[in-house]
Design a protein around this motif. Sequence first.
Motif, PDB file in Angstrom:
ATOM      1  N   TYR A  77       5.500   5.166   7.093  1.00 51.44           N
ATOM      2  CA  TYR A  77       6.279   4.069   7.668  1.00 51.44           C
ATOM      3  C   TYR A  77       6.291   4.232   9.181  1.00 51.44           C
ATOM      4  CZ  TYR A  77       8.012   2.752   3.082  1.00 51.44           C
ATOM      5  OH  TYR A  77       8.103   2.321   1.795  1.00 51.44           O
ATOM      6  N   LEU A  78       5.830   3.204   9.857  1.00 51.70           N
ATOM      7  CA  LEU A  78       5.836   3.239  11.313  1.00 51.70           C
ATOM      8  C   LEU A  78       6.907   2.285  11.826  1.00 51.70           C
ATOM      9  CD1 LEU A  78       2.005   3.255  11.697  1.00 51.70           C
ATOM     10  CD2 LEU A  78       3.515   5.031  12.576  1.00 51.70           C
ATOM     11  N   TRP A  79       7.870   2.875  12.520  1.00 54.17           N
ATOM     12  CA  TRP A  79       9.027   2.108  12.978  1.00 54.17           C
ATOM     13  C   TRP A  79       8.896   1.722  14.444  1.00 54.17           C
ATOM     14  CZ3 TRP A  79      13.131   0.554   9.974  1.00 54.17           C
ATOM     15  CH2 TRP A  79      13.172   1.090   8.681  1.00 54.17           C
ATOM     16  N   ARG A  80       9.477   0.590  14.767  1.00 56.37           N
ATOM     17  CA  ARG A  80       9.625   0.257  16.183  1.00 56.37           C
ATOM     18  C   ARG A  80      10.815  -0.677  16.355  1.00 56.37           C
ATOM     19  NH1 ARG A  80       7.731  -4.464  18.442  1.00 56.37           N
ATOM     20  NH2 ARG A  80       6.961  -5.995  16.960  1.00 56.37           N
ATOM     21  N   PHE A  81      11.311  -0.732  17.559  1.00 53.74           N
ATOM     22  CA  PHE A  81      12.407  -1.643  17.844  1.00 53.74           C
ATOM     23  C   PHE A  81      11.866  -3.047  18.017  1.00 53.74           C
ATOM     24  CE2 PHE A  81      14.510   2.276  19.274  1.00 53.74           C
ATOM     25  CZ  PHE A  81      15.679   2.139  18.568  1.00 53.74           C
ATOM     26  N   ASN A  82      12.614  -4.016  17.546  1.00 55.10           N
ATOM     27  CA  ASN A  82      12.256  -5.401  17.796  1.00 55.10           C
ATOM     28  C   ASN A  82      12.890  -5.811  19.131  1.00 55.10           C
ATOM     29  OD1 ASN A  82      12.292  -8.225  17.953  1.00 55.10           O
ATOM     30  ND2 ASN A  82      12.031  -8.380  15.738  1.00 55.10           N
ATOM     31  N   HIS A  83      12.113  -5.699  20.187  1.00 51.49           N
ATOM     32  CA  HIS A  83      12.652  -5.905  21.539  1.00 51.49           C
ATOM     33  C   HIS A  83      13.252  -7.296  21.724  1.00 51.49           C
ATOM     34  CE1 HIS A  83      11.043  -2.219  23.519  1.00 51.49           C
ATOM     35  NE2 HIS A  83      10.380  -2.224  22.392  1.00 51.49           N
ATOM     36  N   ASP A  84      12.582  -8.299  21.165  1.00 50.95           N
ATOM     37  CA  ASP A  84      13.078  -9.671  21.327  1.00 50.95           C
ATOM     38  C   ASP A  84      14.465  -9.836  20.705  1.00 50.95           C
ATOM     39  OD1 ASP A  84      10.822 -10.336  22.656  1.00 50.95           O
ATOM     40  OD2 ASP A  84       9.831 -11.293  20.934  1.00 50.95           O
ATOM     41  N   ASN A  85      14.615  -9.268  19.502  1.00 50.18           N
ATOM     42  CA  ASN A  85      15.912  -9.377  18.841  1.00 50.18           C
ATOM     43  C   ASN A  85      16.984  -8.574  19.549  1.00 50.18           C
ATOM     44  OD1 ASN A  85      15.411 -11.221  16.903  1.00 50.18           O
ATOM     45  ND2 ASN A  85      15.017  -9.756  15.269  1.00 50.18           N
ATOM     46  N   VAL A  86      16.607  -7.372  20.006  1.00 50.79           N
ATOM     47  CA  VAL A  86      17.576  -6.554  20.735  1.00 50.79           C
ATOM     48  C   VAL A  86      18.064  -7.328  21.958  1.00 50.79           C
ATOM     49  CG1 VAL A  86      17.904  -4.456  22.104  1.00 50.79           C
ATOM     50  CG2 VAL A  86      16.634  -4.345  19.972  1.00 50.79           C
ATOM     51  N   LYS A  87      17.122  -7.969  22.640  1.00 45.40           N
ATOM     52  CA  LYS A  87      17.463  -8.728  23.838  1.00 45.40           C
ATOM     53  C   LYS A  87      18.392  -9.898  23.492  1.00 45.40           C
ATOM     54  CE  LYS A  87      15.298 -11.332  27.179  1.00 45.40           C
ATOM     55  NZ  LYS A  87      14.147 -12.120  27.506  1.00 45.40           N
ATOM     56  N   LYS A  88      18.028 -10.605  22.440  1.00 46.83           N
ATOM     57  CA  LYS A  88      18.827 -11.759  22.025  1.00 46.83           C
ATOM     58  C   LYS A  88      20.247 -11.316  21.650  1.00 46.83           C
ATOM     59  CE  LYS A  88      16.266 -14.260  19.273  1.00 46.83           C
ATOM     60  NZ  LYS A  88      15.903 -14.650  17.898  1.00 46.83           N
TER      61      LYS A  88
END
Length: 169
Positions: A77-88
């Motif tokens: 499983y490769l995880w990453r932050f959803n930058h667009d959602n974090v920003k929103k």
Amino acid sequence: MLESDNFLVKEYFKKMIGEEGMKIIENVPAGEITDEEIARLSDSKLSSVRKVLYTLYENRIAEYRTERDDNSGWITYLWRFNHDNVKKIMEEEAAGNINELNRQLEEERKGVFYQCNCQRVLFEEAAAKDFLCDECSSNFEYIDNGNLIKELEEKVEVIAKWMKVLKKG
Ligand SMILES: [Zn+2]
């Protein structure tokens, strides 16, 4: 990446994933990463890391993709932050905070406040009780809320500045 030194970000995420969760995500670099690696970097238990990641996933802050090793059949499983959602989400959080602070500011600016040993009330209420609190039997004394107003104004300014940065980025 999460600007975890920003007090709004901190408050928001602390509510969601707690102190330990903060420690875990503070150690997540930009880009994709496995849960095992996060556990190693943040010196946390894998089960704790997975719990935090799942909470972030439910809140659409983190996402993952899977990679299957053809030889072993092992799935990573490769995880990453959803930058667009974090920003929103952070924009919404900041806007909500500014509204609340402005509402508070308005109250502080137009009101004259008095305080006894147990509560803070408006002049009108203190006067109606002859400046004697019937709950703690101490006098209502005038308090200057100038410092509090200044503090609130400063908070509004910090958040407004941050919102501008968010909009640009
Ligand atoms: Zn009182």
